[in-house]
Design a protein around this motif. Structure first.
Motif, mmCIF file in Angstrom:
data_model
loop_
_atom_site.group_PDB
_atom_site.id
_atom_site.type_symbol
_atom_site.label_atom_id
_atom_site.label_comp_id
_atom_site.label_asym_id
_atom_site.label_seq_id
_atom_site.Cartn_x
_atom_site.Cartn_y
_atom_site.Cartn_z
ATOM 1 N N GLU A 1 0.820 -1.215 0.000
ATOM 2 C CA GLU A 1 0.000 0.000 0.000
ATOM 3 C C GLU A 1 0.851 1.261 0.000
ATOM 4 O OE1 GLU A 1 -2.572 -0.404 3.315
ATOM 5 O OE2 GLU A 1 -3.852 -1.898 2.350
ATOM 6 N N VAL A 2 1.905 1.269 0.797
ATOM 7 C CA VAL A 2 2.755 2.467 0.824
ATOM 8 C C VAL A 2 3.439 2.659 -0.521
ATOM 9 C CG1 VAL A 2 3.200 2.693 3.287
ATOM 10 C CG2 VAL A 2 4.487 1.034 1.963
ATOM 11 N N GLU A 3 3.820 1.558 -1.140
ATOM 12 C CA GLU A 3 4.437 1.628 -2.461
ATOM 13 C C GLU A 3 3.448 2.212 -3.482
ATOM 14 O OE1 GLU A 3 7.664 0.687 -5.194
ATOM 15 O OE2 GLU A 3 7.446 1.046 -3.044
ATOM 16 N N LEU A 4 2.223 1.679 -3.481
ATOM 17 C CA LEU A 4 1.197 2.176 -4.404
ATOM 18 C C LEU A 4 0.931 3.661 -4.167
ATOM 19 C CD1 LEU A 4 -1.361 -0.806 -4.369
ATOM 20 C CD2 LEU A 4 0.082 -0.078 -6.278
ATOM 21 N N ALA A 5 0.853 4.049 -2.893
ATOM 22 C CA ALA A 5 0.614 5.453 -2.576
ATOM 23 C C ALA A 5 1.734 6.323 -3.154
ATOM 24 C CB ALA A 5 0.504 5.636 -1.069
ATOM 25 N N ARG A 6 2.981 5.838 -3.042
ATOM 26 C CA ARG A 6 4.116 6.586 -3.563
ATOM 27 C C ARG A 6 4.010 6.697 -5.085
ATOM 28 N NH1 ARG A 6 8.525 5.853 -5.827
ATOM 29 N NH2 ARG A 6 8.358 3.581 -5.907
ATOM 30 N N LEU B 1 1.414 6.425 -7.120
ATOM 31 C CA LEU B 1 0.290 7.220 -7.621
ATOM 32 C C LEU B 1 0.256 8.616 -6.999
ATOM 33 C CD1 LEU B 1 -2.581 4.550 -7.749
ATOM 34 C CD2 LEU B 1 -1.064 5.321 -9.567
ATOM 35 N N SER B 2 1.201 8.894 -6.115
ATOM 36 C CA SER B 2 1.275 10.219 -5.484
ATOM 37 C C SER B 2 -0.006 10.601 -4.760
ATOM 38 C CB SER B 2 1.607 11.299 -6.534
ATOM 39 O OG SER B 2 2.858 11.053 -7.109
ATOM 40 N N VAL B 3 -0.557 9.647 -4.022
ATOM 41 C CA VAL B 3 -1.706 9.956 -3.174
ATOM 42 C C VAL B 3 -1.405 9.404 -1.786
ATOM 43 C CG1 VAL B 3 -3.405 9.955 -5.049
ATOM 44 C CG2 VAL B 3 -2.865 7.832 -3.861
ATOM 45 N N SER B 4 -2.300 9.740 -0.848
ATOM 46 C CA SER B 4 -2.070 9.241 0.505
ATOM 47 C C SER B 4 -2.441 7.764 0.580
ATOM 48 C CB SER B 4 -2.916 10.028 1.500
ATOM 49 O OG SER B 4 -4.263 9.647 1.384
ATOM 50 N N ARG B 5 -1.938 7.119 1.615
ATOM 51 C CA ARG B 5 -2.241 5.698 1.783
ATOM 52 C C ARG B 5 -3.738 5.503 1.987
ATOM 53 N NH1 ARG B 5 -0.802 2.189 6.893
ATOM 54 N NH2 ARG B 5 -1.758 0.233 6.211
ATOM 55 N N THR B 6 -4.408 6.448 2.656
ATOM 56 C CA THR B 6 -5.851 6.358 2.873
ATOM 57 C C THR B 6 -6.593 6.224 1.545
ATOM 58 O OG1 THR B 6 -5.540 7.817 4.761
ATOM 59 C CG2 THR B 6 -7.795 7.440 4.026
#
Lengths: 253, 253
Positions: free
Chosen positions: B40-45, B47-52
């Motif tokens: 999840e943290v990787e995906l957030a990074r 896509l440049s969005v928050s983990r939420t």
DNA sequence: AAGTGGTCTAGACCACGTC
DNA sequence: ACGTGGTCTAGACCACTTG
């Protein structure tokens, strides 16, 4: 192989507690004839939790059809709440299902048969050729009238089923599996179909237990938390007794 | 009375966009034979969005059965994804439903009748005695074979339905209601029952259009965002063609 | 110990409905 | 203008799995 019979490991989150508290509150509101809940910030303040936690609890209740949220206006108790008896998503516990439908529940083990797994069952459960399964036929009663028939298919290798009495097998399959095989099921994949009323006769020794002309069928595969299939279930519902209801949001294009 | 035919007011949230992006990515992964998504943290990074936001998108995909999350291990594509065709919760669009089931969809208006509302219909729609409704019978085809029958009940007062052609009435009822009555439906309340195959004959001029011995019935009340009931629908599915599937989480006690 | 998903917080801003 | 629910952020800590 048997696990400790103690402590089903209840572990509630803050939002679970908030949801239960809100449920009780809503019950009181209904009695008082109120329909509008306090605002989310107000609820958060009252319960001393963050708004996120409240929103999670409210989202759960909304999914169950207990409340409805209207953007800009507020959160309201679902005026049709009394008609919203059963939702498919918590439809595992047939005893509760029957009780919520307004009947006194009962259950009886009809038969237990060790048999060759069918090709589809082997595929669903990841079994090898010649592997055997235990087919457990149970009938549930609503006010002593048969209302649903459930067949569980357990891999024979999971446990020595012969050692268990019919009374023990009347429990929920999850509990059996957890208690005796030490496996915890966390989700299922369920397909919805129908059948004519006479289809179940094959499972009931020719007796027409569910006397109706059509049946709702839920075919489920149950998985543990490693996504490994554990057992199957096939349930026939007489929808004269068991009516599922759901709230659906309409996707805007 | 007709609204502007322009712009269905698409308004996507960040998590909607993230979900769609993830859906496409999952399609590529499937082709490449991969099953494990980045964390999840990787995906957030990426896509440049928050983990939420990522978690919301993943929760949506999990609800649709696209992915499965395993605590401590990761997020995985549902291995049974190809079998997960239809979910009840997005089952409004019968054209898509039929197409996703692998058939070429079609629709025909069977009849349109203005009639007295039944007591139950009056109660559901909040109508007065003597109020009339338009009953619109439509049959949907899968590869030119009838697979479902849908009856919509609109209050006569909503619009002058006589001015509309059968072709216009073949559209989705939401679209009709929004286009001609200017009302947007945002949710429904649906009850699930079954019936014998001959029940629909009354609606099809005695012709046995859905040739099967049992039918799945969805009875819905559609509401606008003020929680006012707008119209009703009753749909009979031949489950030989339309099989709904769902993923259910099992509540731990 | 490290990596993963699950929960929770505090705060910001937006969109909708009412006055 | 104000109150409401809807979305998003950044960060913290917890629980589970694996090495």
């Amino acid at each position: 192989m048997q696990q400790s019979p103690l402590a089903p490991l209840t572990k509630k989150t803050l939002s679970d507690i908030a949801r239960e508290s809100l449920s009780r509150y809503i019950g009181q509101m209904l009695n008082a004839g109120q329909t509008k809940l306090p605002s989310e910030v107000e609820l958060a303040r009252i319960l001393s939790v963050s708004r996120t936690t409240i929103r999670r609890a409210l989202t759960d209740l909304e999914g169950k059809g207990t409340i409805m949220r209207i953007h800009g206006k507020g959160t309201f108790i679902n005026p049709n709440l009394n008609q919203m008896k059963l939702d498919l998503y918590t439809g595992h516990d047939y005893y509760q299902l029957i009780r919520k439908s307004g009947f006194e529940p009962g259950v009886k083990v009809l038969s237990r048969v060790v048999q060759e797994a069918s090709p589809l069952q082997r595929s669903d459960l990841g079994l090898k050729e010649d592997d055997q399964i235990l087919a457990l036929n149970k009938v549930y009663y609503a006010d002593e009238k048969p209302c649903l028939l459930c067949i569980n298919y357990f891999p024979q290798t999971l446990y020595d089923w012969d050692t268990l009495s019919d009374e023990v097998l009347e429990a929920f399959p999850f509990e059996l599996i957890q208690e005796y095989a030490g496996i915890r099921c966390v989700r299922d994949s369920t397909e919805i179909t129908t059948a004519g009323g006479n289809e179940v006769m094959a499972y009931t020794m020719g007796e027409d237990l569910l006397q109706c002309d059509s049946l709702l069928i839920l075919d489920s595969i149950y998985y543990d938390n490693n996504n490994t299939p554990v057992f199957l279930s096939k349930t026939y519902f007489n929808t004269d007794y068991i009516k599922f209801t759901m709230i659906r949001a309409i996707e805007q294009i």
